[in-house]
Design an enzyme around this catalytic site. Structure first.
Site, short mmCIF file in Angstrom:
data_model
loop_
_atom_site.label_atom_id
_atom_site.label_comp_id
_atom_site.label_asym_id
_atom_site.label_seq_id
_atom_site.Cartn_x
_atom_site.Cartn_y
_atom_site.Cartn_z
N CYS A 12 0.89 -1.17 0.00
CA CYS A 12 0.00 0.00 0.00
C CYS A 12 0.92 1.21 0.00
CB CYS A 12 -0.92 -0.01 1.22
SG CYS A 12 -2.12 -1.35 1.24
N ASP A 38 0.05 0.34 -5.42
CA ASP A 38 -1.09 1.04 -4.82
C ASP A 38 -2.22 1.05 -5.85
OD1 ASP A 38 -1.25 3.02 -2.17
OD2 ASP A 38 -2.77 3.44 -3.70
N CYS A 74 -0.72 2.96 11.74
CA CYS A 74 -0.41 4.10 12.59
C CYS A 74 -1.54 4.33 13.61
CB CYS A 74 -0.18 5.35 11.75
SG CYS A 74 -1.49 5.75 10.59
#
Length: 466
Positions: free
Chosen positions: A279, A303, A401
């Site tokens: 990604c 991607d 994240c």
């Protein structure tokens, strides 16, 4: 006259907007805030790409960012003040009126702008964009300016309410944080989320060196210091915005948080290897992998977003990298895009982003409890697809994240129960010793802003058996 009668509300609204005078900093901050709240826009992207044609000075550009980010960081706290001086419940207010009040109250609450200036600027914004609501804005702003010191605030004895209002986090997230980390850490994390982050740069050794940029900064009196974690990083950088743009355009560096750099070090690309970033866009980790692996390391960056891939190609060109192969495709069907079995695959998966609230404070208001389970489902599908592209003996690195258990340990452990040919592998030898002490018994690393001074990041390194 007949034509005027035929004009609908939509036409008149467009004409009113077309008649709005040229924007100043406060006007632009209002427009960005409206786009975040009404259209779900991402503030960082709006500021990065929306202000370039505005001809704002660096000082006004900084003011736009301070106002727009400030409203998102302190929204609940601001709304608490507005509610104390409004004769109508906030949920009954026109959203445009509410956003003008938020910008005005933020200036009184957090920026210490003189009251008459904050009131006047808010009234002018209301006149410019809304017309008839200017009187109401004036009344509320004058009330706040005169009575702000008398507002009562929920104390820490009711911690969920305190974190919700004083530290401006949604109630569901506050309760999640307390359950996940305990009261003390939840308080520290919420405090840290509302602090303005400093700038971190990753130096491109093909164009310059960390020492050269430090010398240039020091010669102009700008700030920045070498990272204690990575030799390619400069932290707490403060340089003029035009200078930063020039450095980025010349490929001298990229803006990247150290927790993102950490991910590439855990992948540990080597000469002669094939490494897939599944990604990849906008390419921060791909370009880092290409530099760490060296010229003979081939990085395949995949991607599915063509617009973001275009931006990535531009970044690769600026950085002067020759060993990145950029392809469009879906990480969930990675084997259809990548014809070889890779030595390493990185899945930096789309996630709730709750570890990045310092830089993306609007995510607090865009995320809801149901999103976590939905995202975990997407991540599970992606990790299964990526696993197919890893050669026997190769490595799969999973990162997000955020810190929710569902998106981190939950996804990885579910995957390992399904794929007995993968086992967790500690990255202790690949990361700084100061971070290695935080590895879990299974070798997972959870970075948190209030503990580590970086964006939140979860990283797991999994080895496929021979």
């Amino acid at each position: 006259m007949a034509d005027n009668r035929r004009k609908g509300k939509g036409v008149r609204a467009r004409e009113r907007k077309a008649a709005v005078p040229p924007a100043d900093a406060r006007d632009l901050a209002y427009r960005l805030t409206r786009r975040v709240h009404a259209e779900g826009g991402y503030l960082g992207l709006l500021i990065r790409y929306g202000l370039d044609g505005s001809n704002l000075s660096a000082r006004d550009r900084a003011l736009v960012a301070e106002l727009a980010y400030g409203v998102q960081r302190h929204r609940n706290k601001i709304d608490h003040v507005i509610a104390a001086f409004s004769n109508r419940p906030l949920k009954e207010l026109n959203p445009e009126v509410l956003d003008i009040l938020r910008l005005g109250v933020f200036q009184l609450l957090e920026m210490r702008v003189p009251p008459h200036a904050a009131v006047n600027e808010s009234v002018e914004l209301a006149k410019r964009h809304l017309g008839k609501s200017a009187g109401y804005v004036n009344a509320v702003m004058r009330g706040v300016a005169e009575g702000l010191e008398d507002v009562s605030w929920p104390g820490p004895e009711d911690l969920p309410f305190h974190l919700e209002v004083v530290h401006s986090h949604p109630r569901w997230l506050v309760e999640y944080l307390i359950k996940r980390f305990g009261e003390k850490e939840a308080l520290e994390l919420c405090r840290t989320d509302n602090r303005i982050p400093t700038l971190t740069l990753r130096i491109n050794p093909l164009r310059t060196s960390r020492e050269e940029l430090l010398v240039e900064m020091e010669s102009h009196g700008w700030r920045g210091r070498p990272s204690a974690l990575f030799p390619e990083s400069l932290v707490e950088v403060a340089v003029p915005y035009p200078t930063l743009l020039d450095w980025l355009e010349r490929g001298l560096c990229v803006v990247q948080d150290e927790s993102s750099m950490l991910v590439s070090h855990v992948v540990d690309p080597r000469e002669g290897q094939v490494v897939v970033d599944a990604c990849a866009a906008p390419g921060g980790k791909s370009t880092h992998l290409a530099l760490l692996g060296g010229e003979r390391c081939r990085v395949i960056a995949v991607d599915r977003n063509p617009g973001r891939l275009k931006a990535m190609r531009n970044a690769v060109r600026r950085l002067g990298l020759k060993n990145i192969d950029i392809r469009m495709g879906d990480a969930a069907r990675l084997r259809e895009v990548v014809e070889v079995s890779a030595d390493a695959v990185l899945l930096d998966a789309p996630c709730s982003g709750l570890g990045t609230l310092r830089r993306n404070p609007e995510l607090k208001w865009k995320r809801f409890p149901g999103d976590i389970a939905n995202l975990a489902g997407v991540q599970s599908r992606l990790i299964r697809g990526c696993a197919e592209a890893v050669r026997p003996g190769g490595v799969l690195v999973y990162s997000v994240c955020t810190f929710t258990l569902e998106e981190t340990v939950g996804v990885v452990e579910d995957f390992l129960r399904e794929r007995k040919d993968f086992v967790p592998e500690s990255p202790a030898s690949l990361i700084p010793e100061t971070l290695a002490v935080d590895l879990s018994p299974r070798g997972y690393l959870q970075i948190l802003p209030h503990r580590h001074g970086m964006e939140g990041m979860f990283i797991a390194r999994l080895r496929r058996k021979e």
